[in-house]
Design an enzyme around this catalytic site. Sequence first.
Site, PDB file in Angstrom:
ATOM      1  N   HIS A  85       0.825  -1.216   0.000  1.00 47.80           N
ATOM      2  CA  HIS A  85       0.000   0.000   0.000  1.00 47.80           C
ATOM      3  C   HIS A  85       0.858   1.265   0.000  1.00 47.80           C
ATOM      4  O   HIS A  85       0.388   2.332  -0.388  1.00 47.80           O
ATOM      5  CB  HIS A  85      -1.008  -0.010   1.156  1.00 47.80           C
ATOM      6  CG  HIS A  85      -0.464   0.255   2.520  1.00 47.80           C
ATOM      7  ND1 HIS A  85      -0.198  -0.745   3.435  1.00 47.80           N
ATOM      8  CD2 HIS A  85      -0.162   1.409   3.165  1.00 47.80           C
ATOM      9  CE1 HIS A  85       0.227  -0.218   4.571  1.00 47.80           C
ATOM     10  NE2 HIS A  85       0.270   1.093   4.420  1.00 47.80           N
ATOM     11  N   ASP A 221       1.204  -7.755   2.199  1.00 47.23           N
ATOM     12  CA  ASP A 221       1.326  -6.317   1.957  1.00 47.23           C
ATOM     13  C   ASP A 221       2.793  -5.901   1.800  1.00 47.23           C
ATOM     14  O   ASP A 221       3.404  -5.344   2.710  1.00 47.23           O
ATOM     15  CB  ASP A 221       0.672  -5.557   3.107  1.00 47.23           C
ATOM     16  CG  ASP A 221       0.405  -4.101   2.783  1.00 47.23           C
ATOM     17  OD1 ASP A 221       0.941  -3.604   1.769  1.00 47.23           O
ATOM     18  OD2 ASP A 221      -0.338  -3.452   3.533  1.00 47.23           O
ATOM     19  N   SER A 655       3.969   2.217   8.458  1.00 49.54           N
ATOM     20  CA  SER A 655       3.707   1.290   7.357  1.00 49.54           C
ATOM     21  C   SER A 655       5.006   1.029   6.608  1.00 49.54           C
ATOM     22  O   SER A 655       5.686   1.955   6.183  1.00 49.54           O
ATOM     23  CB  SER A 655       2.675   1.881   6.394  1.00 49.54           C
ATOM     24  OG  SER A 655       1.405   1.920   6.981  1.00 49.54           O
TER      25      SER A 655
END
Length: 720
Positions: A85, A221, A655
């Site tokens: 992402h 991810d 992240s």
Amino acid sequence: MKHKLLLLLLFVFSLNIFADEGMWIPLLLKQNGNINKMQQLGCKLSAEDIYSVNQSSLKDAIVLFGRGCTGELISDEGLLITNHHCGYGNIQKHSTVENDYLTNGFWAKTKSEELANPGLQVSFLVRMEDVTSKVLNGVTDKMQEAERNKIIADNSSKIEKEAKGDTYYETKVKPFYYGNQYYLFVMEVFKDVRFVGAPPSSIGKFGGDTDNWMWPRHTGDFSLFRIYANKDNKPAEYSADNVPYKPKKSLAINIKGVAKDDFTMVYGFPGSTTEYLTSDAVDITMNIENPIKIALRDKRLEIMRIEMDKSPKVRIQYSNKYAGIANGWKKWIGENRGLKRLDAIEKKKMLEYQFIEWTLANDERKAKYGTVLAELADLYKKLAPLSKEYEYFAEAGWGIEAVKYSSAFRNLIVLSNDKTTTDENLKKESERLKNGAASYFKDYYITIDKEVCVAMLTTYADAMKTSNKPDIFNYITKKYKNNIVKYVDDIYAKSIFVNQEKLTKFLDNYSASKSTKMVNDPIFVLMNSFANYYNANINNQMADIDSKIEILMRKYMQGLMEMEQTKILFPDANSTLRVAYGKVSDYSPVDAVHYDYYTTLDGIIEKENPDIYDYAIPQKLKDLYKTKDYGIYANSDGKMRVCFSAANHTTGGNSGSPVLDAYGNLIGINFDRNWEGTMSDIMYDPNQCRNIVLDIRYALFIIDKLAGAENLIKEMKIIR
């Protein structure tokens, strides 16, 4: 009173006994005792192993990726891994219907196949330094805030210039603890970063927005990029002559697996937290701001989702926009639920009660801090109605794509009305806008924007029936008899801001005389009405209140730090490099429910639903599962683990952060938090807050077995 005091003591005690809370400055791990706590939990590293300016250390393998993620080096050839992402926007830019890298994935089997990403950069921390005394030199408690700010700005600028010297480094002084401390950051920024690989979204985004912020999680991810440098291994703009960067440090990868209670450390660039807000501020967040944002984004997402399901092209166009809008929407829902469950407002009031008692016990403290909380309460009372208006402006007004886009043309009008503007300046600005139009319209679908416009204007009008509104609503009432659908049909039929051909033609051979047409464009008129209302009724008032709150929060924070002398308070996240640590951990979200600390490929197969885009599974992955062809990446029980959860304090910006074992080896990639713990930006709950981690073995399994990208595996240092 005794009951409240007991609760207060329990709350304050709870703040001190858990080691999992905190995002710590790496420079200070030894000084503040955190390295000792880490070692008690099982860490085998020294503070110098984690952060050093005298030798290579873990910090030299960590980068700020783009504008708000983290990445880490996993080879001596500049290969870095981050979240899918985090790379999503760049993957989307390279994707077309013919070459749909979002759906099919992408793998460069040679370096010549790696794709350039204009505008993408990564930044290494070279060093940081406590410069508080230098920044506050000349500042006194008695001076006016404007004078104080000027001295700080001048001192900071001088420090930054001296630190930069004749180097190519970027330098920045940043405030901590609401301006009670300041640190200098020296960064090395690389601007040639190429896309190397990513799994299909059915792996990298498996579960989509349904599973976002949730545990158990089964999302692969991750994405891969490579840093390029010039022949001297220094940062350079993109060039075919650039070569893979040779880092000072890259991470070894441990594929032995994790077990419950294993030590973990997250090392990255957390974006923003507000752990020290007062009860009044939390009240505004919970009961005004979040509900408005959630409701308005819910409407936008529903409209997007319907149209994206109809067309692969529209799905690609809006995939990144949708993900960005949905991410905040779901986070705020979880945040509110968590804050209510924690009774956060009451807990904040209890801490404030303790602060008042501490303040009143000493005349000097009373004089310094005695009115701080009362003044803050009064300011938040004034801020509350403005916060409501601001959220409707930001989410409803600026949530309309064409409206926000047209605001970018205001500078062209200013230049057009300035008699000193040269033709060359006008040409430069109009060409800039024309070039930007191609990128904007590539991912624009008028049907979605029209429906969003109707929904946002209707919701805004209904919510503000008894309040002042932008003048455009009076115009809609008068000319269209409140028929917002007809109004929107008309303005989208006439505007140049929803049609690339019209806009490009308008900007061709642009002259100042054309500005009148732009000013009278119906979407520009709508935008201007919102902007004028914001500037006249919201902006200055909020800015004035916010500046006063900032002053008082600096004093309140100073008082808290004095009151809690036996405890080192961690500073709020501000996109600077931090260390968080804890253990691999399971948890129980509600009564009679228990979540284990890991998930496996079995769970992906169980979730499969070919009719739902988020739960489609590539056939090759199913084949690998059927034959149990996991190579060296299977767990000791023969299962292919996918994700695990741990008790590390993380937030946005973490992240892509590396999750490291006790020896500093990479065991996973941080990518999310559990929904029950999203309130951790405001209040941390060690029983519920968990960071969600992609098991590095699953990423390697996908690279190796599914993608067949052995060229990438060979670059890595893998510990078995």
